[in-house]
Each structure stands twice: as structure tokens, then as C-alpha cells.
Enzyme design. Structure first.
Site, PDB file in Angstrom:
ATOM      1  N   ASP A  67       0.812  -1.215   0.000  1.00 15.26           N
ATOM      2  CA  ASP A  67       0.000   0.000   0.000  1.00 15.26           C
ATOM      3  C   ASP A  67       0.846   1.266   0.000  1.00 15.26           C
ATOM      4  O   ASP A  67       0.306   2.378  -0.093  1.00 15.26           O
ATOM      5  CB  ASP A  67      -0.980   0.007   1.181  1.00 15.26           C
ATOM      6  CG  ASP A  67      -0.318  -0.222   2.529  1.00 15.26           C
ATOM      7  OD1 ASP A  67       0.606  -1.045   2.606  1.00 15.26           O
ATOM      8  OD2 ASP A  67      -0.746   0.406   3.517  1.00 15.26           O
ATOM      9  N   HIS A 141       8.543  -0.653  12.644  1.00 11.72           N
ATOM     10  CA  HIS A 141       7.500  -1.409  11.962  1.00 11.72           C
ATOM     11  C   HIS A 141       7.976  -2.850  11.795  1.00 11.72           C
ATOM     12  O   HIS A 141       8.992  -3.241  12.369  1.00 11.72           O
ATOM     13  CB  HIS A 141       7.187  -0.741  10.616  1.00 11.72           C
ATOM     14  CG  HIS A 141       5.892  -1.153  10.005  1.00 11.72           C
ATOM     15  ND1 HIS A 141       4.744  -1.321  10.731  1.00 11.72           N
ATOM     16  CD2 HIS A 141       5.570  -1.439   8.703  1.00 11.72           C
ATOM     17  CE1 HIS A 141       3.767  -1.686   9.918  1.00 11.72           C
ATOM     18  NE2 HIS A 141       4.245  -1.774   8.688  1.00 11.72           N
TER      19      HIS A 141
END
Length: 300
Positions: A67, A141
Site C-alpha cells: 500500500d 515497523h
């Protein structure tokens, strides 16, 4: 006249919705056009937003989840189709070089644009120019991720009354600005300090030192708020932020305008993000919408 604005191409997270495209953000900053995280459909969203591929001078990818990068092939090929032959710089985590290579050459096309690959290997300044500097900071992340910020150098604001006092006008003003002195008059005598502006971009991360380093003193902070506070456990587990966490960072870092984005599809009512952020941040809060143009605040 110089333009400083953010053109929002998409605001969804992993799954796009009927109203939200995958990520994509074009920062127009005077003569620069920084394209951040072009997700799937970014090329078409630029068309819908009235932005041209020729506006892009730099591409900044935070990490290689789809994304945030699946729009790269279309953007790169559009640059060549539009015959952009000047250099376009590309910044991305060096550990994702194989992904960049695949996206860069995803299909056959007449390749004429000079894409200057500048993978990010460590924190710090990664680019300099008339705009100032572009810096990168590590985020937290599930794979290597960097946030970015643009820092304009401090300058000086000319004071017309002071110029008049010293009899300086017309071409003499430029000469004074360039040389710093004109006869017995110095630039400091007819001006005052003008702090440079700062823009910060934070995607896909848990709270960490890098988030605060990027946000510090930002005139505009564009930051993910995938979840609401009620789902903070999911945010921690999946390496994301809540709207409340993003707003707390903004409040503690002296941010002027907070732009929330990267929303999970589980929340149909985006007004809840604004309400949650406004509880802890008393500055301007914007819940980003696809194809919206958000101006960078005027100088304080």
C-alpha cells in the site's frame, strides 16, 4: 509565487475502500515536488487531483509494503511517457533494493527518465538543495521503515521601514541580500530572523524516538493514525499508531498543523479520528481525504 501544499492521493491503509485509495502524497514545495509512498493507483489519482508527473522531483518510499509502493511502476513509466528527462531522485530503505528494482522495471516501456537511486542506509541528511535538507529517521515497523522530513534553512525577513530609513530600494535590495552588506549598511540592520519551515512525514510505526525526531517543530506533520484508541492493542501488535498517539506526538513536539491519514477500513466514521486527536492537541487537525489539497501553514 511559490506554492507549498500537500496533495493527498490516497488515505487508506492495507485495504483500499470505495472512498479511499491506497496511499500517495505529493508535497509541492516551491520548485520541488516530493512524492511520498505512491500506492496502487497513484498515477490515476494524480490525474484526478490535477497534478502532473512532471511536478515530481523526488520519490520517497518509507517501506516496501504494497500500500506504500505498488504505484511506483505507473509513476516511473508515466515520467518517461511525459518525457521527463531531468533527474528524479528516489529514496527508499536500502534493504528493499530488490523490491525497488522489480517495481522500477515491472514491464517493458521506453525508459527516458533519469531515476537517480539514493537508497537510505542510515539516519541523517539524505539530500540537500535550495529547499534545505531532507532527513530520514528510522521507525518501528515489521520491516525496515524510514520517515522523512524537509527542513528549510533559517533566513532573514527584510523590513521595508528599515530599508527606507537607509535609503535602499530597487536593485540595491537584491545586492544587499546577496552580499550581506551595502556600503555601511549590513543585512542584519534592515532585517530580522526568519525561521525555516519544516515538514514531516511519518508512516507505519509504533511510537519510537524516530517519530518524535521527525515531528519536532514541524509546521505540518503528516502521520498515520491507522487505529482509534479503543484498538490500541492492535496498533502495537501490527506496528501502527492511534489517532490519540499521533496527536500526543504533535502536542509534545510543537507541531502547528496535524494531518491524520492511513485509516483502517474498520472505521466508517472518520470524524472520530478528529474528535480523538482534538482531545490532546489544540492546534489545527486535518483528517485527510483523497484528492484534498492541504496548504502548509503560513510562517508564524
Amino acid at each position: 509565487m511559490s506554492i507549498r501544499e500537500l496533495i493527498v492521493l490516497g488515505t487508506a491503509s492495507q485495504v483500499p475502500t470505495r472512498a479511499r485509495n491506497h496511499n500517495g502524497y505529493l508535497l509541492r514545495w516551491d520548485a520541488e515536488g516530493l512524492l511520498f509512498d505512491p500506492g496502487d493507483g497513484a498515477q490515476r489519482q494524480m490525474l484526478m487531483a490535477g497534478a502532473a508527473a512532471s511536478d515530481i522531483t523526488r520519490i520517497c518510499v518509507t517501506h516496501f509494503h504494497g500500500d506504500h509502493c505498488l504505484g511506483l511502476p505507473g509513476i516511473v513509466q508515466r515520467l518517461s511517457l511525459d518525457k521527463v528527462t531531468r533527474p528524479v531522485f528516489a529514496h527508499y530503505p536500502a534493504s528493499g533494493q530488490q523490491f525497488f528494482d522489480r517495481l522500477r522495471h515491472a514491464s517493458s516501456f521506453y525508459d527516458v527518465t533519469d531515476i537517480r537511486q539514493e537508497p537510505v542506509v542510515a539516519e541523517g541528511v539524505i539530500a540537500t538543495g535550495p529547499f534545505g535538507t531532507v532527513e530520514a529517521r528510522r521507525l518501528d515497523h515489521s520491516l525496515d521503515t524510514f520517515g522523512y522530513r524537509l527542513v528549510e534553512p533559517d533566513g532573514r525577513r527584510i523590513l521595508p521601514d528599515r530599508l527606507k530609513e537607509h535609503g535602499i530600494s530597487g536593485p540595491m535590495v537584491r545586492e544587499l541580500q546577496e552580499k550581506g552588506v551595502l556600503g555601511s549598511v549590513t543585512l542584519e540592520q534592515v532585517s530580522e530572523p526568519r525561521p525555516g519551515q519544516r515538514f514531516a512525514f511519518v508512516m507505519d510505526t509504533r511510537l519510537c524516538d524516530g517519530v518524535y525526531a521527525l515531528a519536532e517543530g514541524a509546521d505540518m506533520l503528516v502521520i498515520e493514525s491507522t487505529y482509534l484508541h479503543e484498538d490500541e492493542r492492535h496498533a502495537v501488535d501490527h506496528g501502527h499508531l492511534t489517532a490519540r498517539q499521533a496527536a500526543t506526538v504533535a502536542a509534545e513536539s510543537g507541531v502547528r498543523k496535524l494531518v491524520l491519514t492511513h485509516f483502517s477500513q474498520r472505521y466508517p466514521d472518520s470524524s472520530r479520528f478528529h474528535a480523538e486527536a482534538a482531545e490532546v492537541f489544540d492546534g489545527e487537525v486535518v483528517v485527510a481525504r483523497d484528492l484534498e489539497r492541504i496548504p502548509v501553514p503560513k510562517r508564524a
